[in-house]
Enzyme design. Sequence first.
Site, mmCIF file in Angstrom:
data_model
loop_
_atom_site.group_PDB
_atom_site.id
_atom_site.type_symbol
_atom_site.label_atom_id
_atom_site.label_comp_id
_atom_site.label_asym_id
_atom_site.label_seq_id
_atom_site.Cartn_x
_atom_site.Cartn_y
_atom_site.Cartn_z
ATOM 1 N N ARG A 91 -27.081 8.027 -12.889
ATOM 2 C CA ARG A 91 -28.141 6.991 -12.865
ATOM 3 C C ARG A 91 -28.265 6.233 -14.189
ATOM 4 O O ARG A 91 -29.348 5.876 -14.618
ATOM 5 C CB ARG A 91 -29.478 7.620 -12.429
ATOM 6 C CG ARG A 91 -29.385 8.133 -11.020
ATOM 7 C CD ARG A 91 -30.422 9.136 -10.687
ATOM 8 N NE ARG A 91 -30.228 10.378 -11.423
ATOM 9 C CZ ARG A 91 -30.982 11.440 -11.278
ATOM 10 N NH1 ARG A 91 -31.988 11.420 -10.445
ATOM 11 N NH2 ARG A 91 -30.740 12.530 -11.970
ATOM 12 N N GLN A 95 -6.779 4.862 -2.447
ATOM 13 C CA GLN A 95 -6.325 6.243 -2.689
ATOM 14 C C GLN A 95 -6.083 6.926 -1.333
ATOM 15 O O GLN A 95 -5.689 6.251 -0.399
ATOM 16 C CB GLN A 95 -7.327 7.030 -3.549
ATOM 17 C CG GLN A 95 -7.382 6.562 -4.998
ATOM 18 C CD GLN A 95 -8.250 5.343 -5.215
ATOM 19 O OE1 GLN A 95 -9.387 5.312 -4.814
ATOM 20 N NE2 GLN A 95 -7.718 4.320 -5.849
ATOM 21 N N ASP A 145 -1.018 5.686 -1.856
ATOM 22 C CA ASP A 145 0.279 4.990 -1.820
ATOM 23 C C ASP A 145 0.951 5.080 -0.452
ATOM 24 O O ASP A 145 2.179 5.060 -0.350
ATOM 25 C CB ASP A 145 1.234 5.542 -2.896
ATOM 26 C CG ASP A 145 0.592 5.529 -4.271
ATOM 27 O OD1 ASP A 145 -0.007 4.500 -4.614
ATOM 28 O OD2 ASP A 145 0.667 6.541 -4.983
ATOM 29 N N LYS A 172 -1.278 1.096 2.509
ATOM 30 C CA LYS A 172 -2.492 0.514 3.108
ATOM 31 C C LYS A 172 -2.524 -1.005 2.980
ATOM 32 O O LYS A 172 -2.874 -1.708 3.920
ATOM 33 C CB LYS A 172 -3.745 1.116 2.443
ATOM 34 C CG LYS A 172 -3.904 2.603 2.705
ATOM 35 C CD LYS A 172 -5.065 3.193 1.939
ATOM 36 C CE LYS A 172 -4.819 3.337 0.466
ATOM 37 N NZ LYS A 172 -3.802 4.320 0.065
ATOM 38 N N GLY A 184 -3.474 0.263 -6.242
ATOM 39 C CA GLY A 184 -2.490 -0.813 -6.341
ATOM 40 C C GLY A 184 -1.973 -1.069 -4.941
ATOM 41 O O GLY A 184 -1.141 -0.332 -4.443
ATOM 42 N N HIS A 185 -2.552 -2.053 -4.264
ATOM 43 C CA HIS A 185 -2.153 -2.329 -2.880
ATOM 44 C C HIS A 185 -1.088 -3.420 -2.871
ATOM 45 O O HIS A 185 -1.347 -4.556 -3.258
ATOM 46 C CB HIS A 185 -3.377 -2.704 -2.043
ATOM 47 C CG HIS A 185 -4.287 -1.527 -1.829
ATOM 48 N ND1 HIS A 185 -5.444 -1.578 -1.092
ATOM 49 C CD2 HIS A 185 -4.182 -0.237 -2.248
ATOM 50 C CE1 HIS A 185 -6.007 -0.379 -1.076
ATOM 51 N NE2 HIS A 185 -5.256 0.439 -1.783
#
Length: 428
Positions: free
Chosen positions: A143, A222, A13, A16, A40-41
């Site tokens: 995997r 993040q 937060d 970015k 959440g950008h």
Amino acid sequence: MKVDVLLGLQWGDEGKGKVVDVLTPDYDVIARFQGGPNAGHTLEFDGIKHVLHTIPSGIFHSNKTNVVGNGVVIDPIIFMKEIVALEAMNVNINERMVISRKAHLILPTHRLLDAASEQAKGKKKIGSTLKGIGPTYMDKTGRNGLRIGDIESDNFQERYDALKSKHLQLLAQYDFEFDLTEMEAEWMKCIEKFKGFKLVDSEHLINAQRRAGKKILAEGAQGTLLDIDFGSYPFVTSSNTITAGACTGLGVAPNQIGEVYGIFKAYCTRVGSGPFPTELDGEVGERMRKAGHEFGATTGRPRRCGWIDIPALKYACMINGVTQLIMTKADVLSEFEHIKVCTAYEYLGEKIDYLPFDVVGSELTPVYEELEGWSEDLTGLGSIDEIPSTLQAYIDYLERILETPITIVSVGPDRNQTLMRESTWVIA
Ligand code: IMP
């Protein structure tokens, strides 16, 4: 041309999305390399606010390629909601975005497992965004995972059913009720729509663009203190949020990394559980939360607020090889007459200036220095030359202590509230 990286130095937060959007005109390609819809950008321009979760923050600019890299995990339902919102704004998705075939899929049962596991942890919960991030990365490293490229194969349904059935066995071990039917039907519908997107081997695309001299910006999600290896484990996310994550999450060789932009708030926040040495519980923290509108863009949860933490920032600069710093939300501190800076911790009777191994179990008491604040409203400033002298002193102080130039100062959420700066800082 080397690949530049922009990433968060705190607990996410940091702003970015906004800064990537501001820098996009200088780049040809914007690429997300890890995380998923836990992010959440937030971007603001022309009086409108947009929140992107999985789609790179360069999407609002024409003639740019946005890459969802192999290190990202995708929830088709959330992804399609983002697409619908962008199409309503006349963004031509297929002209601007490609998706790595190697990106892993978040299944509806991954989300259920996330919720069941958090519920079972009780007071020890991580505070996950409950988007299924942890279980999806667990299947990737275990995997078992399904990748975007798998949707093109004939036996996709069979493989989906096999993984789902493993998940159902795991879910049966929890005291957790759920109904999968609706979510699963919608998920399958969204998967069909993915066949209409440009699915590519993005590592080839990125390297071909790089060799052709195109400018690439890798966009982190993040923050460093949430990194799976170097964050405040176990209160972290499940991916590598650091510069090295851009190498593995896009297929870029380490010697092809160029500038590393490290972004940090002028103070500090954290959402979810886990240690936060400079957290302010009382009235001061509340003022910070209010002034900074500190509520999660993905979950709406109130963010925990505190003063800037220099040992943690130094650590993040070291791990990431930061070459330029970007400071955001300087405007929020106009609220305070004096600003505190944590320069060290009291730990087991000693004064230390680094993050110890057991940040979680230990009692770290911050040692503060106090600086003079600025009361001027910064949000209307047009150039860095107009900043108050006390903010200039704060910038000089941080550059000196972090040994890295600060080249951008953000003074509000809008694209236009961004002050570019020629740093004069030099190593003494
Ligand atoms: P998860 O990634 O949803 O599993 O959440 C793990 C931890 O990381 C929780 O404390 C979340 O609040 C935090 N987290 C995950 N994504 C973000 C983000 O984009 N910003 C801030 N915190 C985040």
